[in-house]
Design a protein around this motif. Structure first.
Motif, PDB file in Angstrom:
ATOM      1  N   GLY A  87     -15.306  85.460  15.428  1.00 52.36           N
ATOM      2  CA  GLY A  87     -16.419  85.157  16.322  1.00 52.36           C
ATOM      3  C   GLY A  87     -17.210  83.945  15.879  1.00 52.36           C
ATOM      4  O   GLY A  87     -17.622  83.116  16.709  1.00 52.36           O
ATOM      5  N   ALA A  88     -17.415  83.820  14.566  1.00 55.62           N
ATOM      6  CA  ALA A  88     -18.163  82.674  14.044  1.00 55.62           C
ATOM      7  C   ALA A  88     -17.411  81.370  14.300  1.00 55.62           C
ATOM      8  O   ALA A  88     -18.021  80.346  14.639  1.00 55.62           O
ATOM      9  N   VAL A  89     -16.088  81.406  14.147  1.00 53.37           N
ATOM     10  CA  VAL A  89     -15.283  80.202  14.399  1.00 53.37           C
ATOM     11  C   VAL A  89     -15.360  79.810  15.872  1.00 53.37           C
ATOM     12  O   VAL A  89     -15.533  78.628  16.211  1.00 53.37           O
ATOM     13  N   LEU A  90     -15.247  80.794  16.752  1.00 57.65           N
ATOM     14  CA  LEU A  90     -15.317  80.500  18.183  1.00 57.65           C
ATOM     15  C   LEU A  90     -16.689  79.950  18.569  1.00 57.65           C
ATOM     16  O   LEU A  90     -16.797  79.035  19.394  1.00 57.65           O
ATOM     17  N   GLU A  91     -17.735  80.498  17.960  1.00 50.29           N
ATOM     18  CA  GLU A  91     -19.080  80.000  18.249  1.00 50.29           C
ATOM     19  C   GLU A  91     -19.268  78.578  17.728  1.00 50.29           C
ATOM     20  O   GLU A  91     -19.897  77.741  18.385  1.00 50.29           O
ATOM     21  N   SER A  92     -18.726  78.311  16.546  1.00 52.39           N
ATOM     22  CA  SER A  92     -18.867  76.967  15.982  1.00 52.39           C
ATOM     23  C   SER A  92     -18.144  75.925  16.823  1.00 52.39           C
ATOM     24  O   SER A  92     -18.541  74.759  16.870  1.00 52.39           O
ATOM     25  N   GLN A  93     -17.063  76.351  17.487  1.00 52.73           N
ATOM     26  CA  GLN A  93     -16.323  75.446  18.361  1.00 52.73           C
ATOM     27  C   GLN A  93     -16.869  75.453  19.788  1.00 52.73           C
ATOM     28  O   GLN A  93     -16.320  74.788  20.660  1.00 52.73           O
TER      29      GLN A  93
END
Length: 209
Positions: A87-93
């Motif tokens: 989730g953090a990776v998707l939010e960062s992107q």
């Protein structure tokens, strides 16, 4: 038995820490501390469940380190951390594709539930934990599944303007389900550890062969 007791104490304590952090998180909503508490709770959960899965030795594992149960419990342990990281990776992107988030949501249901079902059945069948408490994890999982079904039915059946009236009770039940899997099972592990008697020690008379 003393070694087994040590593993259960460590694992149970970690689950209790996770439950306490879950209760504290509501007091820090809207602050950066929420994320720190969530990450710490996920790590405590992972450590506790892995301790039950692997143990300090084979005899301390709730699934006797058998492959199926160990793999399933490992997935249960690591999924919250993994899900948060994804989730953090998707939010960062800045991912806005609804299909991606929807897929993650479905995976987030199927993976932990499937692994949890396998793990809890294995715990019950292998029988390292005493009867009837060996089935407690499966009972908790069944309760969580029943709650999820109840929530879905409520949102489908209850009119939109009235469903808000159920938000409070449903949230309370959700909190109870989380605490049952953390505080509840953690406390149970400590109680069972306290009840487990050390193995008997043979005593030889002086001069005995």
């Amino acid at each position: 038995m003393q070694r087994r007791r040590r593993s259960w104490v460590i694992g149970g304590t970690a689950l209790i820490v996770c439950g306490v952090l879950a209760m504290l998180s509501s007091s820090f909503l809207g602050t950066p501390a929420v994320r720190v508490i969530a990450i710490t709770g996920d790590v405590a959960w992972a450590f506790g469940v892995l301790m039950f899965a692997i143990g300090l030795t084979r005899e301390q594992s709730l699934v006797a380190r058998k492959p199926l149960g160990t793999i399933a419990l490992t997935i249960v342990a690591l999924w919250p951390v993994t899900s948060s990281a994804i989730g953090a990776v998707l939010e960062s992107q800045r991912t806005t594709d609804a299909a991606v988030w929807s897929a993650l949501g479905y995976v987030g249901i199927l993976v932990p539930v499937g692994a949890g079902l396998i793990a809890t059945v294995q715990i019950g069948r292998i029988g390292v934990a005493p009867h009837p408490w060996r089935w407690a994890p499966l009972s908790v999982l069944a309760g969580q599944a029943a709650l999820w079904v109840l929530v879905q039915v409520a949102y489908l059946v209850v009119p939109g303007d009235e469903v808000q009236l159920l938000a409070g009770p449903l949230a309370a039940l959700g909190t109870l389900a989380v605490l049952a899997a953390t505080l509840g099972l953690g406390i149970l592990a400590l109680v069972l550890a306290a009840r487990t008697r050390p193995e008997s020690v043979e005593v030889y008379a002086p001069g005995a062969p």
